[in-house]
Write a protein that holds these residues in place. Structure first.
Motif, PDB file in Angstrom:
ATOM      1  N   ARG A   5       0.827  -1.215   0.000  1.00 61.49           N
ATOM      2  CA  ARG A   5       0.000   0.000   0.000  1.00 61.49           C
ATOM      3  C   ARG A   5       0.855   1.256   0.000  1.00 61.49           C
ATOM      4  O   ARG A   5       0.436   2.300  -0.505  1.00 61.49           O
ATOM      5  CB  ARG A   5      -0.923   0.033   1.231  1.00 61.49           C
ATOM      6  N   TYR A   6       2.041   1.188   0.602  1.00 58.89           N
ATOM      7  CA  TYR A   6       2.902   2.359   0.758  1.00 58.89           C
ATOM      8  C   TYR A   6       4.333   2.044   0.310  1.00 58.89           C
ATOM      9  O   TYR A   6       5.241   1.970   1.136  1.00 58.89           O
ATOM     10  CB  TYR A   6       2.894   2.841   2.208  1.00 58.89           C
ATOM     11  N   PRO A   7       4.542   1.874  -0.989  1.00 56.24           N
ATOM     12  CA  PRO A   7       5.871   1.482  -1.461  1.00 56.24           C
ATOM     13  C   PRO A   7       6.962   2.517  -1.187  1.00 56.24           C
ATOM     14  O   PRO A   7       8.137   2.162  -1.144  1.00 56.24           O
ATOM     15  CB  PRO A   7       5.674   1.257  -2.959  1.00 56.24           C
ATOM     16  N   ILE A   8       6.598   3.771  -0.968  1.00 54.79           N
ATOM     17  CA  ILE A   8       7.592   4.800  -0.621  1.00 54.79           C
ATOM     18  C   ILE A   8       7.413   5.266   0.823  1.00 54.79           C
ATOM     19  O   ILE A   8       8.011   6.250   1.244  1.00 54.79           O
ATOM     20  CB  ILE A   8       7.542   6.006  -1.584  1.00 54.79           C
ATOM     21  N   GLY A   9       6.573   4.559   1.574  1.00 54.26           N
ATOM     22  CA  GLY A   9       6.271   4.950   2.942  1.00 54.26           C
ATOM     23  C   GLY A   9       5.139   5.961   2.980  1.00 54.26           C
ATOM     24  O   GLY A   9       4.721   6.483   1.949  1.00 54.26           O
ATOM     25  N   TYR A  52      -2.606  -3.374  -8.505  1.00 54.73           N
ATOM     26  CA  TYR A  52      -1.220  -3.165  -8.075  1.00 54.73           C
ATOM     27  C   TYR A  52      -0.900  -3.963  -6.811  1.00 54.73           C
ATOM     28  O   TYR A  52       0.269  -4.164  -6.479  1.00 54.73           O
ATOM     29  CB  TYR A  52      -0.910  -1.678  -7.888  1.00 54.73           C
ATOM     30  N   ARG A  53      -1.941  -4.413  -6.104  1.00 58.47           N
ATOM     31  CA  ARG A  53      -1.779  -5.279  -4.930  1.00 58.47           C
ATOM     32  C   ARG A  53      -3.083  -6.052  -4.771  1.00 58.47           C
ATOM     33  O   ARG A  53      -4.130  -5.630  -5.289  1.00 58.47           O
ATOM     34  CB  ARG A  53      -1.474  -4.476  -3.663  1.00 58.47           C
ATOM     35  N   PRO A  54      -3.067  -7.169  -4.032  1.00 51.26           N
ATOM     36  CA  PRO A  54      -4.324  -7.887  -3.792  1.00 51.26           C
ATOM     37  C   PRO A  54      -5.347  -6.969  -3.112  1.00 51.26           C
ATOM     38  O   PRO A  54      -5.032  -6.298  -2.126  1.00 51.26           O
ATOM     39  CB  PRO A  54      -3.907  -9.035  -2.864  1.00 51.26           C
ATOM     40  N   GLY A  55      -6.531  -6.894  -3.682  1.00 58.98           N
ATOM     41  CA  GLY A  55      -7.585  -6.047  -3.140  1.00 58.98           C
ATOM     42  C   GLY A  55      -7.446  -4.574  -3.479  1.00 58.98           C
ATOM     43  O   GLY A  55      -8.244  -3.760  -3.031  1.00 58.98           O
ATOM     44  N   GLY A  56      -6.429  -4.230  -4.259  1.00 62.36           N
ATOM     45  CA  GLY A  56      -6.194  -2.821  -4.607  1.00 62.36           C
ATOM     46  C   GLY A  56      -6.781  -2.464  -5.957  1.00 62.36           C
ATOM     47  O   GLY A  56      -7.335  -3.305  -6.668  1.00 62.36           O
ATOM     48  N   TRP A  57      -6.633  -1.211  -6.300  1.00 62.97           N
ATOM     49  CA  TRP A  57      -7.090  -0.729  -7.598  1.00 62.97           C
ATOM     50  C   TRP A  57      -6.230  -1.314  -8.703  1.00 62.97           C
ATOM     51  O   TRP A  57      -5.080  -1.709  -8.481  1.00 62.97           O
ATOM     52  CB  TRP A  57      -6.979   0.781  -7.676  1.00 62.97           C
ATOM     53  N   THR A  58      -6.793  -1.316  -9.896  1.00 61.48           N
ATOM     54  CA  THR A  58      -5.997  -1.696 -11.061  1.00 61.48           C
ATOM     55  C   THR A  58      -5.086  -0.525 -11.429  1.00 61.48           C
ATOM     56  O   THR A  58      -5.300   0.616 -10.999  1.00 61.48           O
ATOM     57  CB  THR A  58      -6.895  -2.027 -12.268  1.00 61.48           C
ATOM     58  N   VAL A  59      -4.091  -0.821 -12.248  1.00 57.15           N
ATOM     59  CA  VAL A  59      -3.214   0.240 -12.751  1.00 57.15           C
ATOM     60  C   VAL A  59      -4.060   1.310 -13.438  1.00 57.15           C
ATOM     61  O   VAL A  59      -3.862   2.504 -13.235  1.00 57.15           O
ATOM     62  CB  VAL A  59      -2.148  -0.336 -13.701  1.00 57.15           C
ATOM     63  N   HIS A 164       3.245   2.688  -6.945  1.00 54.22           N
ATOM     64  CA  HIS A 164       2.370   1.504  -7.008  1.00 54.22           C
ATOM     65  C   HIS A 164       2.573   0.797  -8.345  1.00 54.22           C
ATOM     66  O   HIS A 164       2.668  -0.434  -8.406  1.00 54.22           O
ATOM     67  CB  HIS A 164       0.894   1.895  -6.874  1.00 54.22           C
ATOM     68  N   ILE A 165       2.618   1.571  -9.408  1.00 56.85           N
ATOM     69  CA  ILE A 165       2.729   1.005 -10.750  1.00 56.85           C
ATOM     70  C   ILE A 165       4.133   0.480 -11.007  1.00 56.85           C
ATOM     71  O   ILE A 165       4.301  -0.643 -11.493  1.00 56.85           O
ATOM     72  CB  ILE A 165       2.328   2.064 -11.796  1.00 56.85           C
ATOM     73  N   THR A 166       5.151   1.257 -10.672  1.00 57.40           N
ATOM     74  CA  THR A 166       6.518   0.813 -10.953  1.00 57.40           C
ATOM     75  C   THR A 166       6.903  -0.392 -10.097  1.00 57.40           C
ATOM     76  O   THR A 166       7.615  -1.284 -10.574  1.00 57.40           O
ATOM     77  CB  THR A 166       7.528   1.960 -10.778  1.00 57.40           C
ATOM     78  N   ALA A 167       6.413  -0.446  -8.873  1.00 56.44           N
ATOM     79  CA  ALA A 167       6.697  -1.613  -8.023  1.00 56.44           C
ATOM     80  C   ALA A 167       6.011  -2.858  -8.585  1.00 56.44           C
ATOM     81  O   ALA A 167       6.600  -3.953  -8.582  1.00 56.44           O
ATOM     82  CB  ALA A 167       6.252  -1.352  -6.587  1.00 56.44           C
TER      83      ALA A 167
END
Length: 174
Positions: A5-9, A52-59, A164-167
């Motif tokens: 959820r927070y790839p950069i914190g 971008y993650r399970p249960g998350g929005w799509t790209v 989110h996308i680059t990760a």
């Protein structure tokens, strides 16, 4: 383990904001449209429709979310510069992301919209004085916020969603 959820914190704020920090955030915010365009370059429809993650929005939903959110924040600036401590409306980002245009719409429309919003917003930000950035508005969940604080949050916000996308691209080998 990385928090997807927070790839950069999460956004960090220590309370003291210098004019140099404001200028750095303006620059950082200006990088968002190009970074987003680069992050989705060459993705197929199937990849754009991958969460971008399970249960998350799509790209695709992330791409559409950024101009939605940044347009609203740009409007907050205009309200705050023309009214005394306006109360800004709340919005339900998850409901907006579930609307048909955000689920299936072409990403190019939102990439272009984000570029246009940022061009206009940048003109406003660069013309503002330190006193302008000290003006405040009432946020429905955060309470009283200054425009300089909102700038920091939205500079982070753009990097946050691009990450989110680059990760995801890195994890999937795209």
């Amino acid at each position: 383990m990385e928090d997807l959820r927070y790839p950069i914190g999460q956004f960090q704020f220590d309370g003291a904001i210098s004019w140099e920090q404001v200028q750095a955030w303006i620059h950082e915010l200006g990088q968002c449209p190009g970074a987003l365009r680069q992050a989705v370059a060459g993705l197929s429809a199937e990849q754009l429709d991958t969460p971008y993650r399970p249960g998350g929005w799509t790209v695709r939903q992330v791409v559409h979310h950024l101009p939605d959110a940044h347009l609203l924040n740009y409007a907050r600036y205009r309200w705050t510069l023309t009214e005394e401590q306006p109360a800004i409306p709340a919005w339900n980002k998850d409901r907006w992301a579930a609307l048909p245009d955000a689920q299936w719409g072409p990403t190019e429309v939102s990439l272009t919209l984000l570029e246009s919003i940022h061009l206009r917003w940048d003109l406003l930000l660069r013309a503002m004085s330190p006193q302008d950035f000290a003006r405040s508005f009432y946020h429905p969940t955060r309470g009283l916020m200054t425009l300089e604080m909102a700038l920091g949050i939205y500079a982070w916000h753009g990097r946050h969603h691009v990450a989110h996308i680059t990760a995801l691209r890195t994890r999937m080998g795209w």
